[in-house]
Design a protein around this motif. Structure first.
Motif: not given
Lengths: 165, 414
Positions: A107-122
């Motif tokens: 998540a980045i907080e540049n005035g508003e909050r933006n989130v990127a998701k990256f699913p992965f297997d372990v």
């Protein structure tokens, strides 16, 4: 970086994802982590301006429940609160104790909050060493079978000749 | 049939539409040992980063040919100084190496020495172009300097390249000069070739001729008319070749052949070896994106020296507590090649004349990964190289080479 397959987009900014498991391999992983255990995930900021923006990271087990952009959920295994990274790189040292599906959220907080998701297997992937080991076993078995068949054929051909003597 | 044609056209359009514009030219794909141990560019300056079509700007700078030149790379025996851009977006008007015109290649540049270049460039194609200085070495290929985005505004069709030749001929636009001649000659030769092919294609081809050969009747294969046609076409070809030569010689009596000779140029005067640097150990913290060096620096000069900068592969790590080092950063230098947090030193006080001091140097930034300089750890020759810039109190700069084997680590070393 233009054709980077390990690129992660948050808002209009790009990050580069790299995974390492130094105890088992010197290889770099782009998406899935092949083994459970100690893992280092590095996020490098492609965009310079991202260095001036607070970034938070959450790694959680993907339990199927969609909780939106919520960070630091009960299924979290690691949470790094928002902070700036002037070096342009986030180093995440994490120990995956269980194999399964995980989800990373940045998540980045540049005035508003933006989130990127990256699913992965372990722990579900084929590591290169394991793949090579299996290839070696298969090739050895094939060569062994071929040699056995060859020898058997030779013995069968020699038997009548021996009886004639 | 029409459907097939439509499908073919659709595939062609999809292919053309799918081809994206190349914004860069593969400089990050070059092996790290090429970029860290061959040519180190410094003092690179772009006089403008916003130009109009047909507006000139200068690209100047210096480079050091590293003494520890990799064995796998051909030494700089034949070198051409140029610029690199994504296609013909700029026109190169003039180039100089140490003040000498650099129209041709230079022979036998010296390792461990510095050279100064100057290029006069001109905006040609509108858009944003990534422009680099480059040193092309025969046998090794181009080694590029720092790239800067130059925005070119205006209309592409308004570009013109006028020159006046040595004979006084004024050419209004070199890029279209003689184009009609070139097209005309191509069409003429295509016509001759098409006529020759058509003549033979109209006759029995491979199988009938093979059958005739099988029957031993070679005499039937080439008729009198065939021989006549051959003689006529040969005569046409000869007339075209010699006629074209005579006409060109008459129209352009003075011409200069392509220059294949090599120039020789002396390097810049060697800077006094005031600082001697020995790399005791070097590690690269792979996940930490951090190069850590243990160095032994000896000041052999008469002035105290302070470490100001580590530069390698066009990336600059600056000692931000040293004002003279910060002042040495040209405003036109690409910002993405300057590490934000700079250089960390275990000892920041000046090294006195005659003193030998062990200094730990740490250069940490994502730029190592983004510039793809980390894969040198998997090279068969895992060594790094770079320049250390030191400053005397009077502002005098001492440039010292450093380098040596480097070991990748996954833990933070204390």
């Amino acid at each position: 970086m233009e054709a980077d397959q390990c690129k992660l987009k948050v808002d209009s900014y790009f990050m580069h994802f790299t995974g390492y498991q130094p105890q088992s391999s010197r290889a770099e992983f782009c998406e899935d982590i092949p083994e459970v255990g100690r893992t280092i995930i590095v996020l490098d900021f492609v965009d310079q301006s991202l260095r001036d923006i607070p970034v938070s990271v959450n790694l959680a087990r993907d339990d199927g429940a969609r909780t939106g952009d919520t960070m630091n959920t009960p299924s979290s295994i690691l949470y790094i609160p928002p902070k700036k990274y002037p070096n342009g790189t986030i180093k995440i040292d994490v120990n995956f104790e269980q194999a399964g599906r995980y989800i990373g959220m940045v998540a980045i907080e540049n005035g508003e909050r933006n989130v990127a998701k990256f699913p992965f297997d372990v722990g579900r992937g084929w590591s290169l060493i394991r793949l090579l080991a299996w290839c070696l076993v298969l090739v050895s078995a094939a060569i062994g079978t071929f040699l056995w068949a060859l020898r058997r054929n030779a013995i069968a051909q020699n038997l009548p000749a021996a009886s004639e003597k | 049939m029409l459907l097939k044609l439509i499908k073919f056209a659709a595939v062609c359009v999809a292919f053309i539409a799918g081809v994206s514009h190349a914004a860069a030219h593969g400089e990050r794909a070059q092996e790290p040992y090429l970029r860290t141990r061959t040519v180190q560019f410094y003092d690179v300056h772009f006089s403008k980063t916003e130009v109009k079509v047909n507006e000139r700007f200068e690209l100047t700078g210096k480079f050091r040919l590293m003494q520890d030149w990799p064995d796998a790379v051909t030494p700089p025996d034949i070198v051409f100084v140029s610029s690199i851009s994504p296609g013909p977006t700029i026109a190169r008007i003039e180039t100089y190496l140490n003040g000498w015109p650099a129209r041709q290649s230079f022979a036998r540049l010296e390792l461990g020495r510095d050279y100064e270049f100057r290029m006069v460039l001109e905006g040609r194609t509108p858009g944003s172009s990534h422009i680099h200085p480059s040193i092309s070495i025969k046998g090794s290929g181009p080694l590029v300097g720092p790239g800067q985005w130059v925005n070119i505004s205006g209309e592409a069709h308004s570009f013109a390249f006028p020159i006046k030749t040595m004979t006084g001929l004024q050419i209004e636009d070199l890029q279209t000069f003689g184009l009609a001649h070139a097209v005309g000659w191509h069409l003429a030769w295509l016509a001759v070739a098409a006529a020759w092919l058509s003549f033979w294609l109209a006759r029995p081809l491979i199988l009938p001729r093979w059958l005739v050969l099988q029957k031993g009747r070679e005499d039937l294969l080439i008729s009198l008319r065939d021989t006549g046609a051959g003689i006529i076409v040969s005569a046409i070809v000869l007339v075209m070749v010699f006629g074209g030569y005579v006409r060109a010689s008459a129209e352009y009596p003075y011409n200069v052949p392509l220059q294949s000779g090599l120039n020789r140029v002396a390097p810049l005067p060697a800077s006094p070896a005031y600082a001697e640097i020995k790399v005791i150990s070097a590690t690269y913290d792979v996940p930490g994106r951090s190069m850590r060096l243990a160095t032994q620096i000896t000041n052999k000069g008469s002035e105290p020296l302070s470490i100001g900068e580590l530069t390698t592969a066009n990336i600059r790590f600056l000692n931000q507590s040293l004002p003279v080092a910060m002042a040495n950063v040209d405003p036109s230098y690409p910002r993405d090649l300057i590490a934000r947090t700079g250089l960390k030193l275990s000892s920041d006080t000046p090294i006195n004349p005659g003193e030998t001091r062990e200094v730990r140097v740490e250069a940490t930034d994502a730029v190592w990964e983004l510039e793809r300089l980390v894969s040198f750890l998997t090279d068969v020759d895992s060594k790094f190289g770079g320049l250390l810039l030191l400053y005397a109190p009077n502002g005098e700069r001492v440039i010292a080479e450093m380098g040596g084997p480097i070991v990748p680590v996954f833990t933070e070393l204390k």
